[in-house]
Write a protein that holds these residues in place. Structure first.
Motif, short mmCIF file in Angstrom:
data_model
loop_
_atom_site.label_atom_id
_atom_site.label_comp_id
_atom_site.label_asym_id
_atom_site.label_seq_id
_atom_site.Cartn_x
_atom_site.Cartn_y
_atom_site.Cartn_z
N ALA A 44 1.85 -51.61 -6.81
CA ALA A 44 1.61 -52.65 -5.71
C ALA A 44 0.19 -52.13 -5.07
CB ALA A 44 2.52 -52.38 -4.48
N LEU A 45 -0.20 -53.05 -4.27
CA LEU A 45 -1.40 -52.76 -3.49
C LEU A 45 -1.40 -52.83 -1.96
CD1 LEU A 45 -3.90 -55.46 -5.48
CD2 LEU A 45 -3.75 -52.97 -5.67
N THR A 46 -1.88 -52.01 -1.40
CA THR A 46 -1.67 -51.71 -0.10
C THR A 46 -3.03 -51.84 0.76
OG1 THR A 46 -0.91 -50.38 1.77
CG2 THR A 46 -1.74 -49.33 -0.12
N ALA A 47 -2.91 -52.36 1.89
CA ALA A 47 -4.46 -52.37 2.84
C ALA A 47 -4.57 -51.03 3.57
CB ALA A 47 -4.33 -53.68 3.72
N ASN A 48 -3.58 -50.09 3.41
CA ASN A 48 -3.55 -48.88 3.99
C ASN A 48 -3.96 -47.72 3.13
OD1 ASN A 48 -3.40 -46.38 5.55
ND2 ASN A 48 -1.44 -47.09 6.57
N ALA A 49 -5.13 -47.26 3.24
CA ALA A 49 -5.64 -46.18 2.39
C ALA A 49 -4.80 -45.10 2.23
CB ALA A 49 -7.18 -45.92 2.58
N LEU A 50 -4.11 -44.77 3.60
CA LEU A 50 -3.37 -43.63 3.62
C LEU A 50 -2.17 -43.71 2.41
CD1 LEU A 50 -3.41 -42.75 7.32
CD2 LEU A 50 -4.38 -41.61 5.69
N ASP A 51 -1.59 -44.88 2.35
CA ASP A 51 -0.46 -45.07 1.42
C ASP A 51 -0.72 -44.87 -0.02
OD1 ASP A 51 1.11 -45.35 3.62
OD2 ASP A 51 0.87 -47.60 3.75
N ALA A 52 -2.03 -45.13 -0.16
CA ALA A 52 -2.59 -45.32 -1.66
C ALA A 52 -2.01 -43.70 -2.55
CB ALA A 52 -3.99 -45.22 -1.76
N THR A 53 -1.99 -44.01 -3.89
CA THR A 53 -1.59 -42.95 -4.68
C THR A 53 -2.74 -41.91 -4.67
OG1 THR A 53 0.22 -44.09 -5.79
CG2 THR A 53 -0.81 -42.06 -6.90
N LEU A 54 -2.80 -40.80 -4.60
CA LEU A 54 -3.94 -39.74 -4.67
C LEU A 54 -4.14 -39.20 -5.99
CD1 LEU A 54 -3.89 -37.51 -1.51
CD2 LEU A 54 -5.60 -39.09 -2.15
N ILE A 55 -5.18 -39.31 -6.57
CA ILE A 55 -5.75 -38.89 -7.92
C ILE A 55 -6.45 -37.74 -7.82
CG2 ILE A 55 -6.75 -39.57 -10.01
CD1 ILE A 55 -6.51 -42.48 -8.96
N TYR A 56 -5.97 -36.49 -8.30
CA TYR A 56 -6.85 -35.24 -8.09
C TYR A 56 -7.76 -34.84 -9.01
CZ TYR A 56 -3.83 -34.46 -3.98
OH TYR A 56 -3.12 -34.47 -2.96
N ASN A 57 -7.43 -35.74 -10.31
CA ASN A 57 -8.74 -35.31 -11.45
C ASN A 57 -8.55 -36.97 -12.02
OD1 ASN A 57 -9.88 -35.23 -14.01
ND2 ASN A 57 -9.13 -32.91 -13.86
N ARG A 58 -9.64 -37.69 -11.45
CA ARG A 58 -9.90 -38.90 -11.88
C ARG A 58 -9.96 -39.39 -13.15
NH1 ARG A 58 -15.57 -40.94 -9.06
NH2 ARG A 58 -16.70 -39.09 -9.50
N GLU A 59 -10.66 -38.37 -14.15
CA GLU A 59 -10.98 -38.85 -15.32
C GLU A 59 -9.61 -38.62 -16.22
OE1 GLU A 59 -12.94 -36.79 -13.62
OE2 GLU A 59 -14.72 -38.21 -13.62
N TRP A 60 -8.99 -37.37 -15.88
CA TRP A 60 -7.87 -37.15 -16.71
C TRP A 60 -6.88 -38.24 -16.24
CZ3 TRP A 60 -2.96 -36.33 -15.00
CH2 TRP A 60 -1.96 -35.89 -16.19
#
Length: 214
Positions: A44-60
């Motif tokens: 889904a898409l959310t307007a709240n950045a705090l709810d977004a899925t965190l990515i710790y290694n963006r390339e991988w």
């Protein structure tokens, strides 16, 4: 200040953020988190950045995620990987965060605002004011990055308003004209201070932006 060392999020061109949900299907008579069943993924898409899925290694993560979700290759160009929400005072990410508009604060700094100069670690008590990153210039940057004329004009208007406040007592309220005038001058001071700190000050362009041409 934003730390770029930990945690990224995917931002859609609409300004919303990508969030990945894990859903465990529940069957009558069994536990919803039965380890023998695989979770169902939904996006889904959310307007709240705090709810977004965190990515710790963006390339991988991008490579692995696209390999497992080939259908998204057609729309991946609608997203960009950007630093996740971080505390505006120290840049910390993760844990409990407080948000107000596009501003974020960690637990330690939830009641503080940072110096308006990028990278400065000085903060000040918000004292009930808005969560902002352009309301305070610390002592280290106030004099070196402002001119004597700017300080004189700002101080004069502030003193005049405070004098009227003392004269009329606690019931006195600043007029909208006073508030707007002080805010306009403060915005100009902060804009110039930031430009001086970055070593890139085009006075003509700044004056045109705010309609301050002589």
């Amino acid at each position: 200040m934003i730390s770029t060392g930990e945690g990224f999020v995917m931002r859609h061109h609409s300004g919303r953020f990508f969030v990945q949900h894990f859903n465990w299907p529940c069957i009558a008579g069994t536990a919803c988190h039965d380890p023998d069943r695989q979770p169902e993924l939904s996006y889904a898409l959310t307007a709240n950045a705090l709810d977004a899925t965190l990515i710790y290694n963006r390339e991988w993560w991008l490579t692995r995620w696209l390999d497992n979700n080939p259908a998204w290759r057609a729309t991946i160009d609608q997203f960009e990987v950007v630093p996740g929400p971080g505390c505006g005072c120290c840049g910390a990410r993760g844990g409990t965060m407080w948000a107000e508009g596009d501003q974020f604060r960690c637990t330690k700094h939830k009641d503080r605002n940072p110096c308006a100069i990028e990278g400065c670690r000085c903060t000040t008590d918000r004292a009930g004011r808005e969560m902002r990153s352009d309301q305070f210039l610390c002592q280290k940057h106030w004099r070196p990055l402002t001119t004597a004329e700017e300080r004189r004009v700002y101080s004069r208007i502030w003193r005049q308003a405070k004098a009227r406040e003392r004269k009329f007592g606690a019931g006195y309220a600043w007029s909208m004209r006073e508030v707007r005038r002080l805010e306009r001058i403060w915005r100009r001071i902060v804009l110039k201070a930031r430009a001086r700190a970055a070593g890139d000050l085009d006075m003509d362009e700044i004056n045109r932006m705010f309609g301050w041409e002589e």
